[in-house]
Each structure stands twice: as structure tokens, then as C-alpha cells.
Enzyme design. Structure first.
Site, PDB file in Angstrom:
ATOM      1  N   CYS A   3      48.465 -45.989  60.665  1.00  0.00           N
ATOM      2  CA  CYS A   3      47.159 -46.112  61.299  1.00  0.00           C
ATOM      3  C   CYS A   3      47.056 -45.081  62.412  1.00  0.00           C
ATOM      4  O   CYS A   3      48.009 -44.358  62.708  1.00  0.00           O
ATOM      5  CB  CYS A   3      46.939 -47.526  61.837  1.00  0.00           C
ATOM      6  N   ASP A 448      24.532  -9.801  62.012  1.00  0.00           N
ATOM      7  CA  ASP A 448      24.746  -8.366  62.156  1.00  0.00           C
ATOM      8  C   ASP A 448      24.047  -7.707  60.968  1.00  0.00           C
ATOM      9  O   ASP A 448      23.813  -8.360  59.940  1.00  0.00           O
ATOM     10  CB  ASP A 448      26.243  -8.063  62.144  1.00  0.00           C
ATOM     11  N   ASP A 713      30.927  -8.787  60.157  1.00  0.00           N
ATOM     12  CA  ASP A 713      32.040  -8.347  59.311  1.00  0.00           C
ATOM     13  C   ASP A 713      32.895  -7.257  59.934  1.00  0.00           C
ATOM     14  O   ASP A 713      33.950  -6.929  59.413  1.00  0.00           O
ATOM     15  CB  ASP A 713      31.507  -7.829  57.969  1.00  0.00           C
ATOM     16  N   ASP A 717      31.912  -6.748  65.738  1.00  0.00           N
ATOM     17  CA  ASP A 717      31.352  -8.106  65.708  1.00  0.00           C
ATOM     18  C   ASP A 717      32.344  -9.146  66.221  1.00  0.00           C
ATOM     19  O   ASP A 717      31.955 -10.283  66.497  1.00  0.00           O
ATOM     20  CB  ASP A 717      30.940  -8.488  64.279  1.00  0.00           C
TER      21      ASP A 717
END
Length: 843
Positions: A3, A448, A713, A717
Site C-alpha cells: 500500500c 517555434d 526542436d 529552443d
């Protein structure tokens, strides 16, 4: 671990060791991820301490270092065998204990010794591990679900033994209650384990894709692989392959490691990674990924990435890490569950005290009603009397048993496990449950442009030199004051070039040929660049850009090669991310970049060229300026086509109520042209933004109360991806962008952005449903077990009924998480699926 209370105990045990920085434990996958200071302790030491504390543990090493490691797949196979045995035992216990309730009609079937023997055998046999673990939980001051069940079963058994040994008390013997209780618990755990196995099936399928063996080829030459060497391959474990070694792969075999084909030709099924159903042709020079399937021919490859660095190994590690990382709501649930058992034990004690000293006196009829409901015959010749003590004990036992910390602990991790597995199957790698929760809260999506909204494969369309460089007074380049005369001198040529930029018609063919010939006949390395032609301008830009891998740099380099131009050697490369590059070519500095950056470097702009560049930008082209020794040499225009799914993705995001924006370092005119194509307003475009400016723009949105996702990409960025509430990177992008992002789109499809948001929303909804059920169940179940309905309706919940309810609670939570697969059907699976798509993977 049984648990969420166990999760809390294990995490505390790990964190208590000197040198441990952090520890995160997953209840469903039973994996603990520990960050520690190297040199202060060893993983084996942590494993030994956890094992001695009652949680059998083994450290995770590569199979080359540890031969006795039990893989998750092997562990699951063993668990399946154990669950089948438990299912048989649980079914037998429930059936046999049910005979006790028939005893009053068929007493010869169930004599008292039968019930006593069955209960004793149950506690010493299948129930022994539960009782022992519960006892050790109390000793460790860390009670868990087994503690509650064990206390309930032992108390019921002990009470029945007292009633059997002292019949003059007139107590009821309910040996069938602990038997049925443990039977329901075992049945519930069996169903729960099977459900958890189904929840983890996608991850296990992903693990199975990793090859285990490789064929090592002995070669004496790196240029030729003869037939003899190809047939002398030695089979070795795949994890023992080293970078640079040559491996043979036969048709029908999995490629053992990432590598480059050096001999042979074949077709490779890459659908397990990329989703393309069509095989991909592979020949010398092509790259292949580990785990993909060689189909038609024998090939030899040179290993370029091995072990944990291969594409499939990185994906497996990423998915497993995602399933371990906790959502904020899970941390809260684990904290609550950590103290839950203490609360339940206190509630059971209060229930006993209340009914024994108060309740049975306020409502005496309840004792008689409960006795009548609980009396089951047993085939014993004794006079039974209603007992307040017995009623109080049974209600206290029911409270112990009905409470379910397991449901609370499973509510979040099972949903995250299923959600991240669904994403992984479909090429959407989500780095954790916390990411799912953040994605659900998004209201703004920022794209972008280059390489994200566009294909990232730009091509050169225009190459326009500034004429007369070096022919002004005192050798100066014509400045702004000479712009008109310069524009007049080159008017015919510029007009012809601009008019023929797209069609590349016959009018400029001779001029282009002549210029190319001039460039080729000119000694670039010795020239002072007194006259820059279109071809020479392209050569200079390609030389300066050869030190970077930006898509624009690639386009310029490929255009120079396509025209048959030689690219001069360059040195002293410098890259200003998102702005431009500089290099030394033939002893002179060449700058290539945007207008603002060149001006910062002291380069003056020619108005006529700026006007023409603006016209190119309005046509949706990206304009790159080239300067030599601080003087403007010309401009190069590049265009990049939109991705086929860009428009539909933007439309879908807006239909979901999300604001879509473009954040790019490109010129404003080019960005607006793209935005208009996508149906976006100019106000949603921020252009000419440097990498730090992208971060500032996202911070500004966040300060305004917005939840922002950044999709990119490139290297430029990466800071924005890290700053955003959710960074989403295309797999075809750079390593640093992928590392900075929280979601990776393996297929580089923009449409997967929509699917990742839908998946996040559906998963978080499941988490909320599970938590609501777990909390509602305990909120209602514990008072009912404590006898709240007894005074009015005479309803008393026995230990066996409480055990059945508890088992049902855990199973229902896991089953509800599995329903996520039906309620959120995404696109075609990637890992192990059919009908899939393809792109070379290089995370």
C-alpha cells in the site's frame, strides 16, 4: 509493497542513509529511483538495508555485471504463476468457509473441528505471510495494509478459539470469518496483480524489443568484409558489444545495437520505433537502430551506440523514469496513506470502546439482531447468548479490515502507468506524472517556426550579392548614401533575379552560369573578395556555416554542393544561438546571420538590399545576410515548407480552447506569412526573438497567469523548452532540445501534440476518479463497518463482508485505470503495433 504506507516507509528508509539526496518509490512498478553522492554508499548496501527492513530488494545493474538480476519480465512471469496458485487457494477457502453458513441446515457437513482446522490451516498456510508482514510492520512502527488484515484475522480467530474452549461463555464461534476474510484478500490481490500486469504490459512489450545477442564479425580491413569473415561471426551478449566493433545481422534477426551499415544491403522494419509499415532500404553508409528487424538480406554494421546509449535503451529508460516520477497529487496521497493505518487502528479501538461501553446500552436490540445475523450453526451443541463484547470485537475487526490504504495508494500510479504506457505505444514519450498534470492545465501553445511548424529542410531560392564591394572611394563599400546609385547599377540584374527567383527561368540562366564560372575560376583562398558574385557569396556562406548544424546552414551547404561549388576551409567558428555565425575564411572574417546581429557587429546595411530582403520576407522566405570583413556582401533567401499536418494541428488546438502563438528568431514578415497560412492573427506572432528573448516571452506569459507549452526542436529552443510549463520536442530535433523537454514526439508529427494533450487530460481525469472513489469508499466504508447503520436499520458488517469490500476497492481502482485504453483511443501504436510510420531516430 502492499500500500501507499509501504511507499512512505521505503522512501524514509532510503532517505535516512547518509549520502542519499532523494528517493522516489513507485508502488505499481515496485521500483525505487535513488539519487546519491557517489563514493558515500553503494546501491548494494541500500538494497541490503531495505531487505533487512522487510522489503526484499535488489540493485539494478547491467546483465553483464549481474547475472542473478531478475528482470521485470521474469518477475512478472513468476508473479503470474503465484497468482494462479493464490487464485486456487482463495477460491477453495471461500467455498469451504461458505459451508459454515450451510451448517445450520446440514450440520454433518461442517463439524466444529472442521472449521477450527480450516481456520488454523489458513492462518498458518496462505495467511501466514500476511500476518507475519503485518506483525513486522508494527515492530518497525510502520503498520501497513497487512497489519490491518492480520490484526482482524488473528482477533477473529482468537475470539473463536476462546468461544470453543470456554463454551460456558455462550459466545459464537466464527472460524469461517477469518477464513473467508483471507480468501477475499487473496482473491482481491490476485485480480489486482493481474490488472497491474495488464497496466504494465506495454512497458514489458517495450523491454522485449531490446535484443539480447549479437554476432561479432572478425575483420582485418575496415573497407572490405569478405564472405569468409561474414560466416565466422561469434555470438556474444548484446550488452558486451563495444563501439567500433563489426556485427553481422541475418534476415529475421533483430539489429543488436545502433550502428552504420558497412557491407550488404537489406530492408529493415523500423515500425517498432517509428510506426512506418513500409520497410526501409539500408545499404552501406545508412544508420540502423537497435531492436529494429532485419528482413531481407545479410548486413554487417559498425556499432556506434551500445548498451544504455542505444535508441531503444534510452526510450525504455525514459518511459520507466516517467512511470516513477510522481504527480503532485500522488505525493499528497502517499503522505495521507502513510498515516492512514494509524488512523484506522485508532478508529477500530474507538469503535470497540464505544459499542462495548455505550452503544450496546443505548441500543440493546442491536446485540440481538447482530447475534441472529451472525449465528451460523457450526454443528456445535452449545447454548449461544448475545454478547456485547463479541459484537464490539466484530465491529472493531470490520473497521480494521474494511479500510483500504491500498486503493488510495494505487489511485494515481496505476493511472500514470497506463497513461504513459499508452503514450509510449504511440510514440509520445511523457517524462512523468507531474508532466501529465501540467499539460492538462495548459492554455497557451507556443510554436517555434523553423524545423517545428516547417519541415526543417529549407532550400535556397535566392542568392543576391551586393555589387561593387571594395570599389567605393578609398576602397570603401558603398554606404547608405550610395544606395540609389548602387541600386541603379544593379537594377536590371536585381529585377531579373527577383522575377526569376521561383521559376529560375531562362532569362538569368546565362548570367548564373557566367557567375558560377567566375567563382570557380577565382582562387577563393587567395582572393581579397574584391568582387563578390552570387556563387562566391554562396561559397563564403557555406564555409562559415560548415561549423554548425542549423537547418539554414545545411540548406546553404547543400545548395553549394548542388551547384558544384567547392567550399573553402574555415576556422575560428563562433555561433550565437538563434542569431548567426562567424568564421575566418582565407584570412578574412565572414559573418552570416540576421540583420540585427550583423548591425551589432558593426556592419552597415544597404537600403536597396534591405528593401529587396523585405520583399523576400513578405513572400514567406527567410533572409540571411552575409558580410565580409565588416562589409555587407549580399543576402541569401531560404524557404522551408510547412509540415503537412501544421494547419490541422493548429486548428485542433484552437478548437480545444487553447491560444496558439509563434515565437521565432526569423524576420517578422516571414513569420506573419506563415501565421496567415495557419489562420493565426499577427498579434500572436513574436519574431526576431533571441533564445533569451524566448525565455523572457514565456516568463511574461506565465507572470500573467498563463500555463504555457513550448514546442521546438533546436538548440536555441532549449532554454524556452525548459522554462515552459511543458516543453514538447520533436524527436528529429537536437539532443539538447530533447533533453530540455518534458514530452518527446518520436514520430515528429505535430498532430501528436493534440494527442498528448488529450491523453494528459484523460489520465488526470482518471486519477481524479480513482482518488474520489478511494476517498469516498473509505469515508463511507469505515463508518458502516463501525456500525453507524446498526441502530436504525440493524445492518452490521461482518469481517468477511468487510474483506470482500476492501478487495473490491483495490481491484476497482486498477480496473478503472485500465479503462483509459478504451476511453482514449489514440492513433496507431508505435511500439509493437501495426500500421506504423518511419523516421530515423537519434535521441
Amino acid at each position: 509493497m502492499r500500500c501507499a504506507g509501504c511507499v512512505k516507509v521505503v522512501e524514509q528508509q532510503l532517505k535516512s542513509n547518509p549520502g542519499v539526496i532523494s528517493a522516489c518509490v513507485n508502488l505499481v512498478t515496485e521500483v525505487a529511483v535513488v539519487e546519491y553522492e557517489i563514493g558515500r554508499l553503494e546501491p548494494a548496501t541500500l538494497a541490503e538495508k531495505l531487505t533487512s527492513a522487510g522489503f526484499p530488494t535488489q540493485p539494478r545493474y547491467g546483465s553483464a555485471n549481474q547475472t542473478d538480476y531478475i528482470t521485470p519480465a521474469e518477475s512478472h512471469r513468476r508473479e503470474i504463476k503465484a497468482t494462479i496458485w493464490r487464485l486456487i487457494v482463495a477460491g477453495a477457502l471461500i467455498v469451504l468457509s461458505g459451508l459454515g453458513h450451510l451448517g445450520q441446515h446440514f450440520s454433518f457437513l461442517t463439524p466444529f473441528w472442521f472449521h477450527w482446522g480450516l481456520a488454523t490451516a489458513t492462518l498458518l498456510g496462505p495467511g501466514r505471510s500476511i500476518i507475519v508482514d503485518g506483525f513486522w510492520g508494527i515492530r518497525r512502527l510502520a503498520p501497513n495494509m497487512n497489519t490491518l488484515v492480520g490484526l482482524g484475522a488473528v482477533t477473529a480467530y482468537t475470539t473463536s478459539v476462546v468461544a470453543l474452549l470456554f463454551p460456558q461463555l455462550g459466545w459464537e464461534c466464527f472460524f469461517d470469518e477469518p477464513v473467508m476474510l483471507l480468501g477475499f484478500i487473496l482473491l482481491g490481490r490476485t485480480l489486482e496483480q493481474q490488472a497491474r500486469g495488464r497496466a504494465a504490459s506495454a512497458f514489458e512489450a517495450l523491454l522485449s524489443l531490446q535484443p539480447t545477442t549479437a554476432r561479432l564479425v572478425k575483420t582485418t580491413s575496415e573497407k572490405v568484409v569478405d564472405e569468409t569473415s561474414m560466416h565466422q561471426a561469434i555470438e556474444i551478449p548484446a550488452d558486451q558489444v563495444r563501439i567500433g566493433e563489426w556485427l553481422q545481422v541475418l534476415p529475421g534477426e533483430k539489429i543488436p545495437t545502433d550502428g552504420e551499415v558497412v557491407a550488404g544491403k537489406t530492408t529493415v522494419d523500423e515500425s517498432m520505433l517509428t510506426g512506418e509499415p513500409m520497410p526501409v532500404l539500408k545499404q552501406p553508409g545508412d544508420l540502423v537502430a537497435a531492436g529494429t528487424l532485419n528482413q531481407s538480406g545479410v548486413i554487417v554494421l559498425r556499432a556506434t551506440r551500445t548498451g544504455k546509449d542505444t535508441t531503444i535503451a534510452q526510450i525504455v529508460a525514459l518511459v520507466e523514469a516517467a512511470q516513477t516520477r510522481k504527480a503532485p497529487v500522488q505525493k499528497l496521497a502517499d503522505t495521507v496513506a502513510g498515516y492512514f493505518t494509524y488512523g484506522v487502528m485508532t478508529a477500530a479501538a474507538l469503535t470497540f470502546v464505544f459499542w462495548y461501553f455505550i452503544g450496546t446500552h443505548l441500543w440493546p436490540d442491536v446485540v440481538h439482531e447482530a447475534w441472529g445475523m451472525g449465528h451460523g450453526g457450526m454443528g456445535m451443541e452449545m447454548t449461544l447468548h448475545p454478547s456485547p463484547l463479541l459484537l464490539s470485537l466484530k465491529l472493531a475487526i470490520a473497521v480494521l479490515v474494511v479500510a483500504c490504504p491500498c486503493a488510495l495508494g494505487l489511485a494515481t500510479p496505476t493511472a500514470i502507468l497506463v497513461g504513459t504506457s499508452i503514450g509510449a505505444e504511440r510514440g509520445i514519450l511523457i517524462k512523468g506524472g507531474d508532466v501529465l498534470e501540467r499539460v492538462r492545465q495548459l492554455d497557451t501553445i507556443v510554436f517555434d517556426k523553423t524545423g517545428t511548424l516547417t519541415l526543417g529542410k529549407p532550400t535556397v531560392t535566392d542568392c543576391i550579392p551586393v555589387e561593387g564591394i571594395g570599389h567605393g572611394e578609398d576602397g570603401e563599400t558603398p554606404r547608405d548614401g550610395d544606395a540609389e546609385s548602387q541600386g541603379a547599377k544593379s537594377k536590371d540584374r536585381e529585377t531579373g533575379r527577383q522575377g526569376d527567383a521561383e521559376s529560375k527561368g531562362a532569362k538569368s540562366k546565362d548570367r548564373e552560369t557566367g557567375r558560377q564560372g567566375d567563382a570557380e575560376s577565382q582562387d577563393v583562398t587567395a582572393s581579397p573578395f574584391s568582387l563578390v558574385t552570387a556563387s562566391l557569396l554562396l561559397q563564403l556562406a557555406a564555409a562559415a556555416e560548415s561549423g554548425t548544424c542549423h537547418p539554414l546552414a545545411t540548406a546553404i551547404g547543400e545548395e553549394a554542393k548542388a551547384k558544384g561549388l567547392s567550399i573553402p576551409a574555415a576556422q575560428d567558428f563562433y555561433t550565437e544561438a538563434g542569431l548567426g555565425v562567424s568564421a575566418t575564411v582565407a584570412g578574412q572574417q565572414v559573418l552570416v546571420g540576421g540583420e540585427d546581429w550583423l548591425m551589432q557587429q558593426g556592419v552597415s546595411m544597404v537600403e536597396a538590399v534591405k528593401a529587396q530582403a523585405q520583399g523576400l520576407a513578405l513572400a514567406g522566405k527567410t533572409v540571411v545576410y552575409v558580410a565580409v570583413e565588416g562589409r555587407l556582401a549580399g543576402v541569401i533567401a531560404v524557404t522551408d515548407a510547412l509540415r503537412p499536418d501544421a494547419k490541422t494541428t493548429v486548428d485542433s488546438l484552437r478548437q480545444m480552447g487553447l491560444r496558439v502563438m509563434i515565437l521565432t528568431g526569423d524576420r517578422y514578415e516571414a513569420a506573419v506569412a506563415i501565421a496567415q497560412t495557419l489562420g493565426l492573427d499577427a498579434k500572436d506572432v513574436k519574431a526576431g526573438v533571441r533564445p533569451d528573448g524566448k525565455v523572457a516571452a514565456i516568463q511574461q506569459m506565465q507572470t500573467g497567469g498563463h500555463r504555457v507549452a513550448m514546442i521546438g526542436d533546436g538548440i536555441n529552443d532549449a532554454p524556452a523548452l525548459a522554462q515552459a510549463d511543458a516543453g514538447i520536442a520533436l524527436q528529429a530535433g537536437t539532443d539538447v532540445a530533447i533533453e530540455s523537454a518534458q514530452i518527446i514526439l518520436m514520430r515528429s508529427r505535430l498532430s501528436d501534440i493534440v494527442e498528448s494533450i488529450r491523453l494528459s487530460r484523460a489520465t488526470v481525469n482518471k486519477i481524479r476518479q480513482n482518488l474520489f472513489w478511494a476517498l469516498a469508499y473509505n469515508t463511507l466504508g469505515i463508518p458502516i463497518a463501525a456500525g453507524i447503520l446498526a441502530p436504525v436499520w440493524g445492518i452490521v458488517l461482518g469481517p468477511a463482508g468487510a474483506g470482500a469490500m476492501m478487495a473490491f476497492s483495490s481491484v476497482s481502482v486498477v480496473t478503472n485505470s485500465l479503462l483509459l485504453r478504451r476511453t482514449n483511443p489514440l492513433c496507431t501504436p508505435v511500439f509493437g503495433g501495426e500500421g506504423q510510420s518511419s523516421r530515423e531516430l537519434t535521441p
